[in-house]
Design a protein around this motif. Sequence first.
Motif, mmCIF file in Angstrom:
data_model
loop_
_atom_site.group_PDB
_atom_site.id
_atom_site.type_symbol
_atom_site.label_atom_id
_atom_site.label_comp_id
_atom_site.label_asym_id
_atom_site.label_seq_id
_atom_site.Cartn_x
_atom_site.Cartn_y
_atom_site.Cartn_z
ATOM 1 N N LEU A 174 -9.927 19.381 -4.145
ATOM 2 C CA LEU A 174 -10.897 18.801 -3.207
ATOM 3 C C LEU A 174 -12.311 18.752 -3.769
ATOM 4 N N ASP A 175 -12.597 19.624 -4.727
ATOM 5 C CA ASP A 175 -13.945 19.705 -5.294
ATOM 6 C C ASP A 175 -14.141 18.771 -6.482
ATOM 7 N N ARG A 176 -13.066 18.145 -6.950
ATOM 8 C CA ARG A 176 -13.185 17.353 -8.177
ATOM 9 C C ARG A 176 -12.800 15.881 -8.029
ATOM 10 N N VAL A 177 -11.837 15.587 -7.170
ATOM 11 C CA VAL A 177 -11.366 14.196 -7.048
ATOM 12 C C VAL A 177 -11.012 13.885 -5.603
ATOM 13 N N ILE A 178 -10.942 12.594 -5.307
ATOM 14 C CA ILE A 178 -10.378 12.116 -4.048
ATOM 15 C C ILE A 178 -8.893 11.878 -4.285
ATOM 16 N N SER A 179 -8.056 12.513 -3.487
ATOM 17 C CA SER A 179 -6.610 12.436 -3.685
ATOM 18 C C SER A 179 -5.957 11.469 -2.715
ATOM 19 N N SER A 180 -4.941 10.768 -3.214
ATOM 20 C CA SER A 180 -4.045 9.984 -2.390
ATOM 21 C C SER A 180 -2.633 10.240 -2.891
ATOM 22 N N TYR A 181 -1.656 9.824 -2.078
ATOM 23 C CA TYR A 181 -0.260 9.952 -2.465
ATOM 24 C C TYR A 181 0.382 8.565 -2.535
ATOM 25 N N THR A 182 1.413 8.477 -3.344
ATOM 26 C CA THR A 182 2.252 7.287 -3.340
ATOM 27 C C THR A 182 3.685 7.738 -3.561
ATOM 28 N N PRO A 183 4.646 7.207 -2.804
ATOM 29 C CA PRO A 183 6.036 7.614 -3.014
ATOM 30 C C PRO A 183 6.602 7.130 -4.339
ATOM 31 N N THR A 184 6.132 5.961 -4.822
ATOM 32 C CA THR A 184 6.573 5.412 -6.112
ATOM 33 C C THR A 184 5.450 4.580 -6.704
ATOM 34 N N LEU A 185 5.548 4.317 -7.997
ATOM 35 C CA LEU A 185 4.583 3.420 -8.634
ATOM 36 C C LEU A 185 4.701 2.010 -8.068
ATOM 37 N N ARG A 186 5.922 1.566 -7.847
ATOM 38 C CA ARG A 186 6.125 0.210 -7.346
ATOM 39 C C ARG A 186 5.498 0.041 -5.959
ATOM 40 N N ALA A 187 5.608 1.060 -5.109
ATOM 41 C CA ALA A 187 5.012 0.982 -3.770
ATOM 42 C C ALA A 187 3.500 0.825 -3.862
ATOM 43 N N LEU A 188 2.885 1.498 -4.834
ATOM 44 C CA LEU A 188 1.440 1.399 -4.998
ATOM 45 C C LEU A 188 1.050 0.025 -5.544
ATOM 46 N N VAL A 189 1.842 -0.503 -6.477
ATOM 47 C CA VAL A 189 1.583 -1.851 -6.988
ATOM 48 C C VAL A 189 1.644 -2.866 -5.854
ATOM 49 N N GLU A 190 2.664 -2.768 -5.025
ATOM 50 C CA GLU A 190 2.818 -3.715 -3.922
ATOM 51 C C GLU A 190 1.701 -3.578 -2.897
ATOM 52 N N ALA A 191 1.270 -2.345 -2.639
ATOM 53 C CA ALA A 191 0.181 -2.134 -1.680
ATOM 54 C C ALA A 191 -1.118 -2.736 -2.201
ATOM 55 N N ARG A 192 -1.354 -2.635 -3.500
ATOM 56 C CA ARG A 192 -2.566 -3.240 -4.077
ATOM 57 C C ARG A 192 -2.502 -4.766 -4.000
ATOM 58 N N ALA A 193 -1.311 -5.300 -4.228
ATOM 59 C CA ALA A 193 -1.159 -6.756 -4.241
ATOM 60 C C ALA A 193 -1.211 -7.363 -2.847
ATOM 61 N N ALA A 194 -1.055 -6.516 -1.811
ATOM 62 C CA ALA A 194 -0.996 -7.029 -0.434
ATOM 63 C C ALA A 194 -2.360 -7.303 0.163
ATOM 64 N N THR A 195 -3.425 -7.075 -0.570
ATOM 65 C CA THR A 195 -4.772 -7.308 -0.059
ATOM 66 C C THR A 195 -4.925 -8.758 0.399
ATOM 67 N N GLY A 196 -5.395 -8.905 1.632
ATOM 68 C CA GLY A 196 -5.642 -10.245 2.151
ATOM 69 C C GLY A 196 -4.408 -10.978 2.629
ATOM 70 N N SER A 197 -3.252 -10.295 2.678
ATOM 71 C CA SER A 197 -2.025 -10.975 3.066
ATOM 72 C C SER A 197 -1.747 -10.905 4.559
ATOM 73 N N ARG A 198 -2.619 -10.273 5.320
ATOM 74 C CA ARG A 198 -2.378 -10.130 6.751
ATOM 75 C C ARG A 198 -2.543 -11.465 7.462
ATOM 76 N N PRO A 199 -1.689 -11.739 8.449
ATOM 77 C CA PRO A 199 -1.797 -13.004 9.187
ATOM 78 C C PRO A 199 -3.065 -13.054 10.023
ATOM 79 N N ALA A 200 -3.515 -14.267 10.308
ATOM 80 C CA ALA A 200 -4.722 -14.450 11.109
ATOM 81 C C ALA A 200 -4.537 -13.822 12.490
ATOM 82 N N GLY A 201 -5.592 -13.180 12.996
ATOM 83 C CA GLY A 201 -5.538 -12.579 14.323
ATOM 84 C C GLY A 201 -5.055 -11.153 14.349
ATOM 85 N N SER A 202 -4.706 -10.592 13.187
ATOM 86 C CA SER A 202 -4.174 -9.227 13.170
ATOM 87 C C SER A 202 -5.257 -8.171 12.967
ATOM 88 N N ASP A 203 -6.532 -8.572 12.960
ATOM 89 C CA ASP A 203 -7.613 -7.598 12.796
ATOM 90 C C ASP A 203 -7.911 -6.967 14.158
#
Length: 401
Positions: free
Chosen positions: A178-207
């Motif tokens: 906690l004193d050195r880095v901000i931590s996150s988790y990912t179940p797999t590398l592929r899940a993290l790749v897909e989450a990064r690629a999903a930016t802006g993919s939400r349908p209109a009106g979902s905000d």
Amino acid sequence: MMPDRVAQDVDSRMALAREWDELVAQVRDLPGFEDFLRPPRLSSLLPAATGGPVVILNVSQWRCDALVVTSSGVQVVELPDLDQNDVAAQTRAYLDAVEARQDETERGVDSDAVEGALERCLRWMWDAFAARILDRLGYTATPAGDAWPRVWWCPTGALTLLPIHAAGDHRTPGEAVLDRVISSYTPTLRALVEARAATGSRPAGSDRMLFVGVPETPGQATLPSVLTEEKLVTGLFGDRCTPLIGKQAKRETVLAGLLTHGWVHFASHAEQNLDDPSHGGVLVADGVLTVTDLSAQQYHGDFAYLSGCKTAVGGTDLPDEAITLAAALHYTGYRHVIATLWSVHDKQAAEVAREVYQAITRDGVLHADDAAEALHHAVRKLRARRREWPSMWTPFAHTGP
């Protein structure tokens, strides 16, 4: 079996095998399916580390290592102080402490013994692997400014059950993750790749924000802070928020709401079955919204906050299968998920939620990519006041990019 029948069976199997090969080849000719049924190429996984290193923790009876994935490649960090038998023993002690802590939360009491067990687990993780990994990455001290480095943890085996983001000797300044880095988790590398690629993919009106709050559940302690969290969320999002409170929060209504809202906040009890995690879930008005229920649909969400108890704890029989509520929402389309590892005090849950939302919400719009940093600073703030009670600030975890 007659010889002719054997020959026919052999011919049939060979014909089916050829047909299988032909079908696989046809699939691989389709755009985007070139690697169908093949191990993913390393080059396709390296984008997972765009925002910082991903640390895959491998534990076996022969040796233990960290595979540190960066955008340029993979390096191995040997972990000579990590042992498979120690991992099993420490995980068992940790789960015993968590179970005792949950019992105490329900009875409204606190125990120094439980806090001591959690402190020992956090120090063991720091000494066994976390400090060595951060040192190798060059994260040797608390950042001087506002720009904190980020690390994604991808544990395997029994380590998936432990709060790696809170590892450390918290009696000594700077000697903790906690004193050195901000931590996150990912179940797999592929899940993290897909989450990064999903930016802006939400349908209109979902905000929009879906707030699911269940302050009263039969057989469970009352959650008075549910209404506090509702006031917070509705105040921040105004007419962008759809509140489902008490009897309104029924399974089918919630599942339907998830399809039309990009953000969701659950403020309710939750339960997790470590032996059969797919049957765990959020307790809503008419039963349990299970991991299986959530996994049956694909969403286009940006942010989910699970303020309920035990929403990020998986199973013990198949710990590598990260079957948790948090993982289920992440896999089914929610890019960022904040969840708790075990039962938390109602007051502290509401406090952390307030800190996070105030940091990531501006003019009624939620900026999900700020979630990990907001949670990190909220937890550090809580730890500064209640350092001697790790059960209060350790459980909060972020999954996603």
